[in-house]
Design a protein around this motif. Structure first.
Motif, PDB file in Angstrom:
ATOM      1  N   VAL A  17      37.028  48.107 100.461  1.00  0.00           N
ATOM      2  CA  VAL A  17      36.686  49.537 100.472  1.00  0.00           C
ATOM      3  C   VAL A  17      37.716  50.319 101.289  1.00  0.00           C
ATOM      4  O   VAL A  17      38.142  51.408 100.895  1.00  0.00           O
ATOM      5  CB  VAL A  17      35.254  49.761 101.023  1.00  0.00           C
ATOM      6  CG1 VAL A  17      34.982  51.236 101.285  1.00  0.00           C
ATOM      7  CG2 VAL A  17      34.216  49.215 100.055  1.00  0.00           C
ATOM      8  N   LEU A  71      29.235  48.555  93.901  1.00  0.00           N
ATOM      9  CA  LEU A  71      30.629  49.028  93.956  1.00  0.00           C
ATOM     10  C   LEU A  71      31.406  48.679  92.684  1.00  0.00           C
ATOM     11  O   LEU A  71      32.577  48.996  92.582  1.00  0.00           O
ATOM     12  CB  LEU A  71      31.337  48.401  95.160  1.00  0.00           C
ATOM     13  CG  LEU A  71      30.889  48.920  96.533  1.00  0.00           C
ATOM     14  CD1 LEU A  71      31.466  48.055  97.642  1.00  0.00           C
ATOM     15  CD2 LEU A  71      31.305  50.361  96.729  1.00  0.00           C
ATOM     16  N   LEU A  81      23.361  52.790 100.073  1.00  0.00           N
ATOM     17  CA  LEU A  81      24.372  52.231  99.169  1.00  0.00           C
ATOM     18  C   LEU A  81      25.206  53.297  98.468  1.00  0.00           C
ATOM     19  O   LEU A  81      26.269  53.004  97.944  1.00  0.00           O
ATOM     20  CB  LEU A  81      23.686  51.354  98.125  1.00  0.00           C
ATOM     21  CG  LEU A  81      23.247  49.994  98.657  1.00  0.00           C
ATOM     22  CD1 LEU A  81      22.509  49.235  97.582  1.00  0.00           C
ATOM     23  CD2 LEU A  81      24.425  49.192  99.171  1.00  0.00           C
ATOM     24  N   PRO A 107      33.203  51.384 104.539  1.00  0.00           N
ATOM     25  CA  PRO A 107      33.122  49.984 104.954  1.00  0.00           C
ATOM     26  C   PRO A 107      31.938  49.750 105.871  1.00  0.00           C
ATOM     27  O   PRO A 107      31.532  50.644 106.611  1.00  0.00           O
ATOM     28  CB  PRO A 107      34.433  49.768 105.726  1.00  0.00           C
ATOM     29  CG  PRO A 107      35.286  50.943 105.464  1.00  0.00           C
ATOM     30  CD  PRO A 107      34.383  52.068 105.082  1.00  0.00           C
ATOM     31  N   HIS A 166      21.677  44.440 103.941  1.00  0.00           N
ATOM     32  CA  HIS A 166      21.264  44.788 102.583  1.00  0.00           C
ATOM     33  C   HIS A 166      21.338  43.545 101.673  1.00  0.00           C
ATOM     34  O   HIS A 166      20.422  43.272 100.900  1.00  0.00           O
ATOM     35  CB  HIS A 166      22.176  45.906 102.071  1.00  0.00           C
ATOM     36  CG  HIS A 166      22.021  46.183 100.620  1.00  0.00           C
ATOM     37  ND1 HIS A 166      20.903  46.805 100.103  1.00  0.00           N
ATOM     38  CD2 HIS A 166      22.821  45.894  99.560  1.00  0.00           C
ATOM     39  CE1 HIS A 166      21.046  46.896  98.792  1.00  0.00           C
ATOM     40  NE2 HIS A 166      22.187  46.358  98.441  1.00  0.00           N
ATOM     41  N   PHE A 167      22.417  42.780 101.801  1.00  0.00           N
ATOM     42  CA  PHE A 167      22.559  41.554 100.998  1.00  0.00           C
ATOM     43  C   PHE A 167      21.413  40.586 101.296  1.00  0.00           C
ATOM     44  O   PHE A 167      20.850  39.966 100.396  1.00  0.00           O
ATOM     45  CB  PHE A 167      23.881  40.834 101.308  1.00  0.00           C
ATOM     46  CG  PHE A 167      25.112  41.526 100.795  1.00  0.00           C
ATOM     47  CD1 PHE A 167      25.029  42.646  99.985  1.00  0.00           C
ATOM     48  CD2 PHE A 167      26.373  41.036 101.117  1.00  0.00           C
ATOM     49  CE1 PHE A 167      26.170  43.281  99.517  1.00  0.00           C
ATOM     50  CE2 PHE A 167      27.513  41.658 100.654  1.00  0.00           C
ATOM     51  CZ  PHE A 167      27.419  42.783  99.856  1.00  0.00           C
ATOM     52  N   ARG A 169      24.587  33.148 100.702  1.00  0.00           N
ATOM     53  CA  ARG A 169      25.064  34.487 101.089  1.00  0.00           C
ATOM     54  C   ARG A 169      24.246  35.014 102.270  1.00  0.00           C
ATOM     55  O   ARG A 169      24.799  35.566 103.223  1.00  0.00           O
ATOM     56  CB  ARG A 169      24.911  35.403  99.866  1.00  0.00           C
ATOM     57  CG  ARG A 169      25.465  36.778 100.028  1.00  0.00           C
ATOM     58  CD  ARG A 169      25.658  37.455  98.684  1.00  0.00           C
ATOM     59  NE  ARG A 169      24.455  37.422  97.874  1.00  0.00           N
ATOM     60  CZ  ARG A 169      24.391  36.962  96.617  1.00  0.00           C
ATOM     61  NH1 ARG A 169      25.463  36.504  96.013  1.00  0.00           N
ATOM     62  NH2 ARG A 169      23.253  36.964  95.952  1.00  0.00           N
ATOM     63  N   LEU A 185      25.706  43.804  93.998  1.00  0.00           N
ATOM     64  CA  LEU A 185      24.748  44.034  95.094  1.00  0.00           C
ATOM     65  C   LEU A 185      25.159  45.238  95.934  1.00  0.00           C
ATOM     66  O   LEU A 185      24.327  45.988  96.436  1.00  0.00           O
ATOM     67  CB  LEU A 185      24.690  42.809  96.014  1.00  0.00           C
ATOM     68  CG  LEU A 185      23.811  41.638  95.597  1.00  0.00           C
ATOM     69  CD1 LEU A 185      23.989  40.492  96.582  1.00  0.00           C
ATOM     70  CD2 LEU A 185      22.348  42.048  95.558  1.00  0.00           C
ATOM     71  N   SER A 186      26.474  45.429  96.077  1.00  0.00           N
ATOM     72  CA  SER A 186      27.001  46.560  96.864  1.00  0.00           C
ATOM     73  C   SER A 186      27.034  47.840  96.046  1.00  0.00           C
ATOM     74  O   SER A 186      27.365  48.890  96.580  1.00  0.00           O
ATOM     75  CB  SER A 186      28.433  46.283  97.329  1.00  0.00           C
ATOM     76  OG  SER A 186      28.643  44.961  97.649  1.00  0.00           O
ATOM     77  N   VAL A 220      28.359  39.966  94.252  1.00  0.00           N
ATOM     78  CA  VAL A 220      28.405  40.712  95.521  1.00  0.00           C
ATOM     79  C   VAL A 220      28.823  42.162  95.266  1.00  0.00           C
ATOM     80  O   VAL A 220      28.291  43.089  95.879  1.00  0.00           O
ATOM     81  CB  VAL A 220      29.344  40.015  96.520  1.00  0.00           C
ATOM     82  CG1 VAL A 220      29.569  40.859  97.765  1.00  0.00           C
ATOM     83  CG2 VAL A 220      28.774  38.666  96.927  1.00  0.00           C
ATOM     84  N   LEU A 277      26.643  46.463 105.012  1.00  0.00           N
ATOM     85  CA  LEU A 277      26.134  45.841 103.796  1.00  0.00           C
ATOM     86  C   LEU A 277      25.436  44.500 104.016  1.00  0.00           C
ATOM     87  O   LEU A 277      24.649  44.067 103.186  1.00  0.00           O
ATOM     88  CB  LEU A 277      27.294  45.603 102.810  1.00  0.00           C
ATOM     89  CG  LEU A 277      27.860  46.817 102.094  1.00  0.00           C
ATOM     90  CD1 LEU A 277      29.118  46.427 101.333  1.00  0.00           C
ATOM     91  CD2 LEU A 277      26.838  47.398 101.139  1.00  0.00           C
ATOM     92  N   ILE A 311      32.903  51.599  91.184  1.00  0.00           N
ATOM     93  CA  ILE A 311      33.772  52.379  92.067  1.00  0.00           C
ATOM     94  C   ILE A 311      35.191  51.809  92.011  1.00  0.00           C
ATOM     95  O   ILE A 311      36.176  52.547  91.998  1.00  0.00           O
ATOM     96  CB  ILE A 311      33.248  52.326  93.524  1.00  0.00           C
ATOM     97  CG1 ILE A 311      31.790  52.804  93.584  1.00  0.00           C
ATOM     98  CG2 ILE A 311      34.130  53.136  94.468  1.00  0.00           C
ATOM     99  CD1 ILE A 311      31.566  54.239  93.178  1.00  0.00           C
TER     100      ILE A 311
END
Lengths: 172, 110
Positions: free
Chosen positions: B63, B94, A123, A128, A134-135, A61, B91-92, B88, A131, B97
């Motif tokens: 999103v 989300l 976060l 959009p 951050h990952f 990733r 990690l986000s 993932v 990110l 959400i």
């Protein structure tokens, strides 16, 4: 070195021992279609080094997001421009003691990256974008940006197995 | 990457096959926004059972779809997330959400 941004677990001493062998050197072009090939290659490299499945996914990733950042930001979406990726078995010391793992270094000739702007978005904002970095920071133990000889360089290290600290040691 | 649409309970299922990365997230974004904004589909189900990998650009597309569906008072429902895709999402931050279900039966019954 200018504009260096590191994570808190950045290594202090690193050894270049016989184990620090180069596993891969890839020269690719800034084409998003190449990303799936790199992911497959890095996944195999992580398997060869016996990373657990979850850590292997984290490494894949990070490399994917870093390459996507180069393509989108450093090269501004222009295709066919060079990116170099080097991947080696790594050993050294961190604040947690002796470590081994994988080191991945990416280099590109794109516009200079401003480390002050390399923060990603908060976060709690649901929108959009922002990110990828951050990952990377969540997934790797060492993340260092630098600029040398007109090239952007990103160095990432993932530790294989954290070595327990000796009793009574307060670390570095 | 392949995206196929089929009718489902009160809406449309988009079956996605392949990785949603920088190369393919624009196609996912386009398909989602077409269903939500142009066709005004009240419920759009995104079948992610055959998605092995999603990157931050893929998450950004989802999103955007979510925001569009909220603006129009419709629903975007995700199901069939692999371990990697779920990671993932976490990690986000989300995962709470989005409306996420384990499988198609659960999603369409929701």
């Amino acid at each position: 070195m200018r504009g260096r941004v590191s994570k808190s677990r950045t290594t202090r001493r690193e050894s270049k021992q016989p184990n620090d062998e180069m596993l891969l050197k890839l020269e690719l072009r800034s084409n998003p279609e190449a990303l799936c090939l790199v992911r497959a290659t890095v996944e195999r490299a992580a398997e060869v080094l016996h990373f657990p499945e979850g850590d292997a996914r984290a490494i894949v990733r990070s490399v994917d997001e870093a390459l996507a950042n180069v393509m989108r930001h450093a090269y501004g979406g222009r295709q066919g421009l060079p990116i170099e990726m080097r991947c080696r078995r790594w050993s050294g010391e961190s604040i947690e003691g002796k470590q081994s793992g994988i080191e991945i270094v990416l280099q590109d000739h794109g516009i200079a990256v401003d480390p002050a702007k390399m923060k990603g978005r908060p976060l709690n904002e649901i929108r959009p974008g922002g990110l990828g970095l951050h990952f990377i920071r969540q997934s790797m133990d060492v993340v260092e940006f630098s600029r040398k000889n007109g090239k952007n360089q990103l160095r990432m290290v993932k530790y294989l197995t954290p070595t327990p600290r000796p009793a009574g040691s307060e670390g570095e | 990457m392949d995206i196929a649409a089929r009718p489902a309970a009160g809406g449309t299922i988009l079956d996605i096959t392949g990785d949603i990365d920088l190369a393919h997230s624009p196609a996912v974004r386009k398909a989602l926004l077409q269903e939500i904004k142009e066709k005004k589909t009240p419920k759009v189900y995104l079948n992610l059972e055959k998605v092995r990998y999603i990157d931050s650009s893929g998450i950004a597309s989802l999103v955007e779809g979510l925001k569009a569906s909220r603006d129009l008072g419709s629903r975007l429902v995700l199901y069939g997330l692999s371990k990697s895709v779920r990671e993932v999402m976490e990690l986000s931050r989300l995962q709470k959400i989005f409306e996420i279900h384990d499988d198609e039966a659960q999603a369409t019954a929701s």
